[in-house]
Design a protein around this motif. Structure first.
Motif, short mmCIF file in Angstrom:
data_model
loop_
_atom_site.label_atom_id
_atom_site.label_comp_id
_atom_site.label_asym_id
_atom_site.label_seq_id
_atom_site.Cartn_x
_atom_site.Cartn_y
_atom_site.Cartn_z
N HIS A 1 33.15 31.92 42.93
CA HIS A 1 33.71 30.58 42.75
C HIS A 1 34.37 30.12 44.05
CE1 HIS A 1 34.10 30.75 38.05
NE2 HIS A 1 32.87 30.83 38.49
N MET A 2 35.10 31.03 44.70
CA MET A 2 35.81 30.65 45.91
C MET A 2 34.88 30.59 47.13
SD MET A 2 39.47 32.47 45.16
CE MET A 2 40.23 32.16 43.55
N PHE A 3 33.84 31.39 47.10
CA PHE A 3 32.80 31.24 48.11
C PHE A 3 32.17 29.85 48.02
CE2 PHE A 3 32.00 35.75 49.43
CZ PHE A 3 31.85 35.48 50.79
N ARG A 4 32.01 29.37 46.82
CA ARG A 4 31.41 28.04 46.62
C ARG A 4 32.20 26.97 47.35
NH1 ARG A 4 32.20 26.55 40.68
NH2 ARG A 4 34.34 26.56 41.46
N GLU A 5 33.53 26.99 47.21
CA GLU A 5 34.35 25.99 47.89
C GLU A 5 34.36 26.21 49.40
OE1 GLU A 5 35.01 23.70 45.83
OE2 GLU A 5 34.33 25.06 44.26
N ARG A 6 34.36 27.48 49.81
CA ARG A 6 34.33 27.76 51.25
C ARG A 6 33.04 27.23 51.87
NH1 ARG A 6 32.12 32.21 54.12
NH2 ARG A 6 33.05 32.49 56.19
N GLU A 7 31.94 27.37 51.19
CA GLU A 7 30.67 26.88 51.72
C GLU A 7 30.71 25.38 51.95
OE1 GLU A 7 27.65 28.59 52.62
OE2 GLU A 7 29.28 30.04 52.74
N LYS A 8 31.45 24.68 51.11
CA LYS A 8 31.58 23.22 51.30
C LYS A 8 32.37 22.90 52.55
CE LYS A 8 31.26 22.34 46.32
NZ LYS A 8 31.99 21.87 45.11
N VAL A 9 33.40 23.71 52.85
CA VAL A 9 34.14 23.53 54.10
C VAL A 9 33.22 23.81 55.29
CG1 VAL A 9 36.06 24.36 55.51
CG2 VAL A 9 36.35 24.13 53.04
N LEU A 10 32.42 24.85 55.19
CA LEU A 10 31.50 25.17 56.27
C LEU A 10 30.44 24.09 56.44
CD1 LEU A 10 31.02 29.04 55.90
CD2 LEU A 10 32.80 27.75 57.09
N ASP A 11 30.06 23.44 55.36
CA ASP A 11 29.16 22.30 55.47
C ASP A 11 29.78 21.20 56.34
OD1 ASP A 11 27.27 23.50 53.86
OD2 ASP A 11 27.88 22.44 52.03
N LEU A 12 31.07 20.96 56.14
CA LEU A 12 31.76 19.95 56.95
C LEU A 12 31.79 20.36 58.42
CD1 LEU A 12 34.78 19.20 54.57
CD2 LEU A 12 32.75 17.77 54.92
N PHE A 13 32.07 21.63 58.67
CA PHE A 13 32.09 22.09 60.06
C PHE A 13 30.70 22.00 60.69
CE2 PHE A 13 35.92 25.04 59.13
CZ PHE A 13 36.79 23.97 59.32
N GLU A 14 29.68 22.27 59.90
CA GLU A 14 28.32 22.17 60.42
C GLU A 14 27.99 20.72 60.79
OE1 GLU A 14 23.87 23.86 59.32
OE2 GLU A 14 25.35 23.61 57.73
N MET A 15 28.51 19.78 60.02
CA MET A 15 28.31 18.37 60.36
C MET A 15 28.96 18.04 61.71
SD MET A 15 28.96 16.34 56.76
CE MET A 15 28.64 14.73 57.52
#
Length: 379
Positions: A143-157
């Motif tokens: 569950h917490m990996f899921r939210e972290r991946e969204k943060v990493l999506d922002l950094f990738e942008m």
């Protein structure tokens, strides 16, 4: 043969029981990387603990002395590899102080925004792995990996990378925000606020977590200060110290946020502080996006910058505590000396006393609440 009329008793001789030495790690998943704990046990009770590291050593400080100031940025990503943005920030601020480089206002806002997103991502991993250590296998962590991946999506942008960002630059940041970033970050924050409320209900009302963490491995504020503990572990012991408040940098003096502090200094409080800090970080990200000024994102500086002869120590409130860089310049393109005050390493000074007298199962949790990253311990 014993008579049926005699009591069924057996005299037990007194045995001299020697403690057992258990090597926990370096491959054990609960050691959070290649970290080894030599544990002396009397049955299940911990008699002594000795942290052992050296399995990941890469000589980052010495490597930095053979590279230009700009090239060192890539090394910092690989210290606490769950907090690359804050590693970058601590280092470039030290170089800027040494060389007298000014940072544009827009870049300062972007730095604070990315640092707080990084804090959310790092604390998510701290919480997820801690719950995993407690025996809730995989599901809360995912569950917490899921939210972290969204943060990493922002950094990738922003910069095209998900782990080793090298986003900070001497004088600013490498890229401005791309089109569509506003909507993406606001969408993440809207969803994240709901998720945090879900995590609080899932964790704070769980009787297993309460029984395994409340009152366990208490660390007093006085002892935390004596051992130079910083970050969430210090604030969980009742010490209201946060460099973002006590020694504001970038635009933190313009941010409206609270510093979560508790008094018991136990495993529960160390978890609770991180949970609350994520909510405060989300507030700051919203403020940065709302107040983001126009302008350039980087002051032009020579790639082979040559700071004047001198020395500087510069520190920030990183995800795990005070992260500082000590740089010495001899006027060339590379640091003459580069020293790193890594919070993961310093915070380990209390591991032994947090574990002695508790059970082996408690040791895993006590260690997990310190939230170390071996890349930062074993530099």
């Amino acid at each position: 043969m014993q008579s049926p009329n005699q009591p069924n008793t057996v005299d037990s001789p007194d045995y001299d029981i020697e403690p057992v030495l258990l090597n926990l790690g370096p491959q054990h998943p609960s050691t959070h990387g290649v970290f080894r704990i030599r544990t002396l046990l009397d049955g299940e009770e911990v008699v002594d603990v000795e942290p052992v590291f050296g399995y990941l050593h890469r000589g980052s400080s010495k490597l930095a002395e053979e590279r230009s100031y700009t090239q060192v940025i890539t090394l910092t990503d690989r210290l606490d590899y769950l907090s690359g943005m804050t590693n970058n920030l601590a280092y470039v601020r030290a170089v800027e102080a040494l060389a007298g480089v000014e940072v544009p206002e827009r870049a300062q806002y972007l730095r604070v925004m990315t640092a707080e997103l990084m804090r959310i991502a790092s604390h998510l991993m701290a919480m997820g792995f801690l719950i995993n250590d407690l025996g809730a296998w995989v599901t809360p962590l995912m569950h917490m990996f899921r939210e972290r991946e969204k943060v990493l999506d922002l950094f990738e942008m922003i910069c095209g990378a998900r782990i080793t960002f090298s986003y900070m630059r001497i004088g600013g940041v490498s890229h401005d925000l791309p089109p569509g970033f506003d909507a993406a970050v606001n969408g993440f924050l809207d969803d994240f606020e709901e998720r945090v409320a879900e995590y609080e209900k899932l964790l704070l009302e769980n009787e297993i977590l309460v029984s395994r963490m409340k009152g366990i491995a208490q660390l007093t504020g006085e002892r935390a200060i004596e051992c130079s503990v910083t970050g969430p572990n210090l604030r969980a012991s009742g010490v209201n110290f946060d460099l973002r408040k006590q020694a504001p940098y970038e635009v933190y003096d313009r941010m409206n946020f609270d510093v979560p502090v508790t008094q018991n200094g136990d495993n529960w409080d160390r978890m609770w502080v991180r949970l609350q800090e994520m909510k405060e970080s989300a507030k700051m990200v919203r403020q940065c996006m709302a107040d983001l000024p126009d302008g350039i994102t980087r002051t032009e500086a020579d790639f082979f910058i040559r700071p004047p002869v001198g020395e500087v120590y510069s520190a920030i409130e990183a995800t795990k505590g005070e992260l500082g860089f000590y740089l010495v310049s001899d006027g060339t393109i590379a640091p003459y000396r580069c020293g790193i005050r890594a919070p993961s390493f310093i915070n380990l000074t209390v591991l032994r006393e947090l574990c002695i007298g508790w059970k082996l199962a408690d040791l895993i949790v006590n260690f997990g609440t310190l939230d170390i990253n071996v890349g930062e311990v074993d530099r």
